[in-house]
Design a protein around this motif. Sequence first.
Motif, short mmCIF file in Angstrom:
data_model
loop_
_atom_site.label_atom_id
_atom_site.label_comp_id
_atom_site.label_asym_id
_atom_site.label_seq_id
_atom_site.Cartn_x
_atom_site.Cartn_y
_atom_site.Cartn_z
N VAL A 100 -10.96 27.38 32.03
CA VAL A 100 -12.19 26.69 32.38
C VAL A 100 -12.31 25.44 31.53
O VAL A 100 -11.89 25.42 30.37
CB VAL A 100 -13.40 27.63 32.12
CG1 VAL A 100 -14.72 26.90 32.18
CG2 VAL A 100 -13.41 28.79 33.10
N THR A 101 -12.88 24.39 32.12
CA THR A 101 -13.18 23.18 31.34
C THR A 101 -14.69 23.04 31.20
O THR A 101 -15.45 23.44 32.07
CB THR A 101 -12.63 21.90 32.00
OG1 THR A 101 -13.20 21.78 33.31
CG2 THR A 101 -11.13 21.90 32.06
N ARG A 102 -15.09 22.45 30.10
CA ARG A 102 -16.49 22.19 29.80
C ARG A 102 -16.64 20.69 29.68
O ARG A 102 -15.95 20.05 28.90
CB ARG A 102 -16.85 22.86 28.48
CG ARG A 102 -18.26 22.64 28.01
CD ARG A 102 -18.46 23.38 26.67
NE ARG A 102 -19.83 23.32 26.24
CZ ARG A 102 -20.33 22.37 25.46
NH1 ARG A 102 -19.55 21.39 25.02
NH2 ARG A 102 -21.60 22.40 25.12
N THR A 103 -17.55 20.11 30.48
CA THR A 103 -17.78 18.67 30.46
C THR A 103 -19.23 18.40 30.14
O THR A 103 -20.12 18.90 30.83
CB THR A 103 -17.43 18.04 31.83
OG1 THR A 103 -16.09 18.39 32.18
CG2 THR A 103 -17.57 16.53 31.79
N VAL A 104 -19.46 17.62 29.08
CA VAL A 104 -20.82 17.24 28.70
C VAL A 104 -21.11 15.89 29.34
O VAL A 104 -20.40 14.92 29.13
CB VAL A 104 -20.96 17.15 27.17
CG1 VAL A 104 -22.37 16.71 26.79
CG2 VAL A 104 -20.61 18.48 26.52
N LYS A 105 -22.18 15.86 30.15
CA LYS A 105 -22.60 14.63 30.83
C LYS A 105 -23.65 13.95 29.96
O LYS A 105 -24.58 14.58 29.48
CB LYS A 105 -23.21 14.95 32.21
CG LYS A 105 -22.26 15.66 33.14
CD LYS A 105 -21.32 14.69 33.76
CE LYS A 105 -20.46 15.40 34.80
NZ LYS A 105 -19.67 14.50 35.56
N GLN A 106 -23.48 12.66 29.76
CA GLN A 106 -24.40 11.88 28.92
C GLN A 106 -25.65 11.49 29.70
O GLN A 106 -25.93 10.33 29.93
CB GLN A 106 -23.68 10.64 28.37
CG GLN A 106 -22.52 10.95 27.46
CD GLN A 106 -22.93 11.74 26.23
OE1 GLN A 106 -23.98 11.51 25.65
NE2 GLN A 106 -22.10 12.70 25.86
N THR A 107 -26.40 12.49 30.11
CA THR A 107 -27.67 12.28 30.81
C THR A 107 -28.80 12.65 29.87
O THR A 107 -28.57 13.18 28.79
CB THR A 107 -27.75 13.15 32.08
OG1 THR A 107 -27.61 14.52 31.69
CG2 THR A 107 -26.65 12.78 33.07
N LYS A 108 -30.00 12.38 30.28
CA LYS A 108 -31.16 12.79 29.48
C LYS A 108 -31.96 13.79 30.28
O LYS A 108 -32.47 13.43 31.34
CB LYS A 108 -32.02 11.58 29.12
CG LYS A 108 -31.30 10.66 28.18
CD LYS A 108 -32.25 9.74 27.48
CE LYS A 108 -31.40 8.83 26.63
NZ LYS A 108 -31.95 8.48 25.41
N PRO A 109 -32.07 15.02 29.87
CA PRO A 109 -31.34 15.63 28.76
C PRO A 109 -29.86 15.81 29.09
O PRO A 109 -29.47 15.71 30.26
CB PRO A 109 -32.02 16.99 28.59
CG PRO A 109 -32.53 17.32 29.95
CD PRO A 109 -32.88 16.00 30.58
N LEU A 110 -29.06 16.09 28.07
CA LEU A 110 -27.63 16.32 28.27
C LEU A 110 -27.43 17.48 29.25
O LEU A 110 -28.16 18.45 29.22
CB LEU A 110 -26.93 16.67 26.96
CG LEU A 110 -26.76 15.56 25.94
CD1 LEU A 110 -26.14 16.12 24.67
CD2 LEU A 110 -25.90 14.45 26.49
#
Length: 144
Positions: A100-110
């Motif tokens: 599995v991959t984990r991707t953090v999106k730079q949105t507000k909130p993350l």
Amino acid sequence: MTRIEKPTELITDGPVSQSKAGFALDENVDGDLACTDHHHRILAIQDAMAVLSGKWKILVLGSLSFKGTQRFTELLKSVGGIRAKMLSKELQELEANQLVTRTVKQTKPLTVEYAITPYGRTLEQLIIEIVNWGTAHRERIMKG
């Protein structure tokens, strides 16, 4: 995370041949060779079970496989019955095993999204077989 304890015991042979019933066939059943082959197969089962064991990992992989990329809360609802802390632990282990991959999106909130990797997709046929067996088993049990 569970790791293979003795890297020298990694299996380098090709896939196991199968009978019509799906069981492995020993083409060469000579004492030591058969024992070594059996030992390697048991090690392979142990390795697979170490990575996939537990109540939730196959469900998480199945959900990501069937529904695609999901955020943590979507996955929590999709799997159903799992607690957030347990899902987080299972996802960490699946990520450590490159399934599995984990991707953090730079949105507000993350936002954090999880997806099955190409390596994880190699388990899709196994998951489909589990689905098929589970469906047949449920029908058999319900008939009495």
